[in-house]
Scaffold this active site. Sequence first.
Site, PDB file in Angstrom:
ATOM      1  N   LYS A  66      56.207  51.279  74.436  1.00 63.07           N
ATOM      2  CA  LYS A  66      57.162  51.611  72.858  1.00 63.07           C
ATOM      3  C   LYS A  66      58.564  52.132  73.195  1.00 63.07           C
ATOM      4  O   LYS A  66      58.427  53.529  73.563  1.00 63.07           O
ATOM      5  CB  LYS A  66      56.113  52.955  71.670  1.00 63.07           C
ATOM      6  N   GLY A  81      60.636  61.914  76.210  1.00 71.09           N
ATOM      7  CA  GLY A  81      61.183  62.929  74.687  1.00 71.09           C
ATOM      8  C   GLY A  81      61.450  63.904  75.138  1.00 71.09           C
ATOM      9  O   GLY A  81      61.119  64.520  76.204  1.00 71.09           O
ATOM     10  N   THR A 112      58.504  66.596  70.573  1.00 68.56           N
ATOM     11  CA  THR A 112      57.616  65.410  70.067  1.00 68.56           C
ATOM     12  C   THR A 112      56.926  65.419  70.890  1.00 68.56           C
ATOM     13  O   THR A 112      55.436  64.559  70.791  1.00 68.56           O
ATOM     14  CB  THR A 112      58.306  64.371  70.270  1.00 68.56           C
ATOM     15  N   GLU A 150      57.633  64.753  80.218  1.00 62.40           N
ATOM     16  CA  GLU A 150      59.108  63.967  80.444  1.00 62.40           C
ATOM     17  C   GLU A 150      59.639  64.616  79.522  1.00 62.40           C
ATOM     18  O   GLU A 150      60.141  64.107  78.255  1.00 62.40           O
ATOM     19  CB  GLU A 150      59.348  63.108  80.948  1.00 62.40           C
ATOM     20  N   CYS A 156      68.778  63.836  79.879  1.00 66.91           N
ATOM     21  CA  CYS A 156      67.961  65.511  79.629  1.00 66.91           C
ATOM     22  C   CYS A 156      68.096  66.063  81.098  1.00 66.91           C
ATOM     23  O   CYS A 156      68.128  67.568  80.466  1.00 66.91           O
ATOM     24  CB  CYS A 156      66.064  64.437  80.003  1.00 66.91           C
ATOM     25  N   GLU A 203      68.281  72.936  73.627  1.00 67.02           N
ATOM     26  CA  GLU A 203      68.684  72.098  73.996  1.00 67.02           C
ATOM     27  C   GLU A 203      69.860  71.370  73.020  1.00 67.02           C
ATOM     28  O   GLU A 203      69.208  70.948  71.542  1.00 67.02           O
ATOM     29  CB  GLU A 203      67.425  71.308  74.153  1.00 67.02           C
TER      30      GLU A 203
HETATM   31  P1  NAD Z   1      62.349  61.731  70.371  1.00 69.03           P
HETATM   32  O1  NAD Z   1      61.458  63.110  71.374  1.00 69.03           O
HETATM   33  O2  NAD Z   1      62.788  62.250  69.067  1.00 69.03           O
HETATM   34  O3  NAD Z   1      61.260  60.968  70.836  1.00 69.03           O
HETATM   35  C1  NAD Z   1      60.650  60.148  72.174  1.00 69.03           C
HETATM   36  C2  NAD Z   1      59.560  58.999  71.821  1.00 69.03           C
HETATM   37  O4  NAD Z   1      59.339  59.245  71.315  1.00 69.03           O
HETATM   38  C3  NAD Z   1      60.659  57.631  70.578  1.00 69.03           C
HETATM   39  O5  NAD Z   1      60.297  56.608  71.460  1.00 69.03           O
HETATM   40  C4  NAD Z   1      60.447  58.427  69.762  1.00 69.03           C
HETATM   41  O6  NAD Z   1      60.105  57.088  68.596  1.00 69.03           O
HETATM   42  C5  NAD Z   1      58.433  58.744  69.897  1.00 69.03           C
HETATM   43  N1  NAD Z   1      58.064  59.144  68.869  1.00 69.03           N
HETATM   44  C6  NAD Z   1      58.811  60.452  68.077  1.00 69.03           C
HETATM   45  N2  NAD Z   1      57.166  60.753  67.119  1.00 69.03           N
HETATM   46  C7  NAD Z   1      56.681  60.388  67.724  1.00 69.03           C
HETATM   47  C8  NAD Z   1      54.969  60.698  67.174  1.00 69.03           C
HETATM   48  N3  NAD Z   1      54.984  61.605  66.359  1.00 69.03           N
HETATM   49  N4  NAD Z   1      54.109  59.963  68.483  1.00 69.03           N
HETATM   50  C9  NAD Z   1      54.154  59.573  69.410  1.00 69.03           C
HETATM   51  N5  NAD Z   1      55.623  59.211  69.423  1.00 69.03           N
HETATM   52  C10 NAD Z   1      56.679  59.822  69.089  1.00 69.03           C
HETATM   53  O7  NAD Z   1      63.002  62.220  71.968  1.00 69.03           O
HETATM   54  P2  NAD Z   1      65.064  61.039  71.349  1.00 69.03           P
HETATM   55  O8  NAD Z   1      65.227  62.170  70.266  1.00 69.03           O
HETATM   56  O9  NAD Z   1      64.271  59.913  72.009  1.00 69.03           O
HETATM   57  O10 NAD Z   1      64.668  61.577  72.995  1.00 69.03           O
HETATM   58  C11 NAD Z   1      65.382  62.364  73.606  1.00 69.03           C
HETATM   59  C12 NAD Z   1      64.662  63.763  74.206  1.00 69.03           C
HETATM   60  O11 NAD Z   1      64.098  63.503  75.859  1.00 69.03           O
HETATM   61  C13 NAD Z   1      65.904  65.292  74.818  1.00 69.03           C
HETATM   62  O12 NAD Z   1      65.390  65.944  74.156  1.00 69.03           O
HETATM   63  C14 NAD Z   1      65.976  64.956  76.118  1.00 69.03           C
HETATM   64  O13 NAD Z   1      65.652  66.246  77.304  1.00 69.03           O
HETATM   65  C15 NAD Z   1      64.413  64.094  76.540  1.00 69.03           C
HETATM   66  N6  NAD Z   1      64.474  63.196  77.603  1.00 69.03           N
HETATM   67  C16 NAD Z   1      63.750  64.115  78.818  1.00 69.03           C
HETATM   68  C17 NAD Z   1      63.910  63.193  79.800  1.00 69.03           C
HETATM   69  C18 NAD Z   1      62.765  63.320  81.251  1.00 69.03           C
HETATM   70  O14 NAD Z   1      62.762  62.388  82.632  1.00 69.03           O
HETATM   71  N7  NAD Z   1      62.442  64.675  81.355  1.00 69.03           N
HETATM   72  C19 NAD Z   1      64.577  62.213  80.012  1.00 69.03           C
HETATM   73  C20 NAD Z   1      65.205  61.769  78.823  1.00 69.03           C
HETATM   74  C21 NAD Z   1      65.245  61.902  77.446  1.00 69.03           C
END
Ligand code: NAD
Length: 498
Positions: free
Chosen positions: A178, A231, A235, A253, A287, A387
């Site tokens: 997804k 993410g 979440t 992650e 991230c 963050e």
């Molecule tokens: P997010 O948590 O909003 O979304 C991540 C993904 O989860 C998206 O595809 C979203 O549609 C999905 N999602 C949202 N609600 C969900 C649910 N209830 N159940 C299942 N899936 C759901 O994150 P974002 O805003 O897309 O990305 C930014 C965040 O990601 C930041 O906090 C960043 O630090 C983190 N990030 C971490 C890494 C890592 O390697 N640790 C890498 C990139 C980004």
Amino acid sequence: MFGNFGEFRNYINGEFVEEGKKKDLISPVDGSVIAKIFLASEDAAREAIDSAYDAFHGKWIKSTLSERKRLLEKLSDIVQEKSELYSQLESANTGKTIRQSTLMDIPLAIDHLRYFAHEAEFREQREILHPEYPDSRGIIQYAPLGVIGAIVPWNVPLMMTVWKLAPALMTGNTVVIKSSQFTPLTALELAKDIEKAGFPKGVVNIMAGEGGSVGGVIASSPKVNAVSFTGSTSTGRKVLNTASSQIKKVTLELGGKSPNIIFDDANIETAVKGALFGIYLNSGQLCESGSRLIIQKSIRSKFMELMEEKMRRLNPGNPMQFETDISAITTRDQLDKINEMVSLGGSEGVEVIQPVSMEGKVPPGGFYYPPTILAGVEKKHMVANEEIFGPVVTIQDFETEEEAVRIANDTRYGLASAVWTNDQAKALRVASQIEAGTVWINDYHLLSAAAPRGGFKDSGIGRELGLEGLMEYTQTRHIFISSDKSDLKEIAYGLLLP
Ligand code: NAD
């Protein structure tokens, strides 16, 4: 520069389906419509899972490691040929500079596909001896888990997709991905190339979809054996909760608030460049961005002076032009969040410094935020702990090595960090005390496909990349091969049998 890239359909069970809610995708570069996508329905997500399940239990489970590696190699060649299109899609969709997409995001995604296609350390099985039973031997098999549900964030779409897809396929799993509903274009382009490369129907499914619906179906499905999520921490918690209705493996992650420690014996010129690179690359929407600068008091003023001077030389402009240095903010929501957090810092008494003026220099209609320093930050301030995920760095100072380590670890996150010093012994001593999955010494952001990445504490569980990342997609099966001659057998059976 870029126009409309057309319609992108979801890839389910080997077909590009016209299903779900049709949506215009807006570019953060200038607010223009760049593509039409379909937000997959929950039913479509279930169909994708069913097809991955059938594909796994059908032919894919019998595929050999070398067949799978050949397919990945072929895929990497196709993506390489189209790398310019991938860079355009990635930048137009996320707002990251075309320079970054062309020189970093896309080439690294291709390198990482190749890494998994050629990875030599992974063995599907190994033999062991059992010290307790000298006449026996054992085989440890690294079996695939089955269907992997991969949930990807919006900030580094292609690379994050590859990090899940390639190791999962290489170890013999099938995949349902997804993509973020905001930035699905490169993953959906990859779906076309997956088909061209010849992966069998159902082995890979890729959808744009909303988190709560499609993400929820993936996390809760009994047919999904593992969820690989990247993410935000909040979440990630929801995903862990949803997934717990079944017994399945979950890797997370998550977010970060990464410390970047500068000692007074560092090469200041390089450390300033590294600090800017650490936080302002991708406008801080990475991230691992070095969002907390922790500077030794004796060099703080000089460091900040140099930093502001170099910031004034950053070139704001249209991210689709090669000479532009500053990326857009990928979504309007994220732009609002950054604004709110900086205003909150200001109202808490933190000094807000913005040396770069963006006005009149960036395309109207786009989402932009200037590189920002928050000075005079203390632990009590919200901006020191949460963050922000934008081009905003906080400044704290320290006097002793112990104090630097304490401030660095004084956070619930533990994703990445850096230490700048010319004293190698000190660098290693400090690095070994930092509670984070990655520590750079005199550098930032460099990543290697061979090195595992992941978080301590609230930054996650499990690892991506490297041998450790591959192993996340496997489960061991121990085959105990006993010898008929073994005396121990008689002793063991004697525990029960007269
Ligand atoms: P997010 O948590 O909003 O979304 C991540 C993904 O989860 C998206 O595809 C979203 O549609 C999905 N999602 C949202 N609600 C969900 C649910 N209830 N159940 C299942 N899936 C759901 O994150 P974002 O805003 O897309 O990305 C930014 C965040 O990601 C930041 O906090 C960043 O630090 C983190 N990030 C971490 C890494 C890592 O390697 N640790 C890498 C990139 C980004």
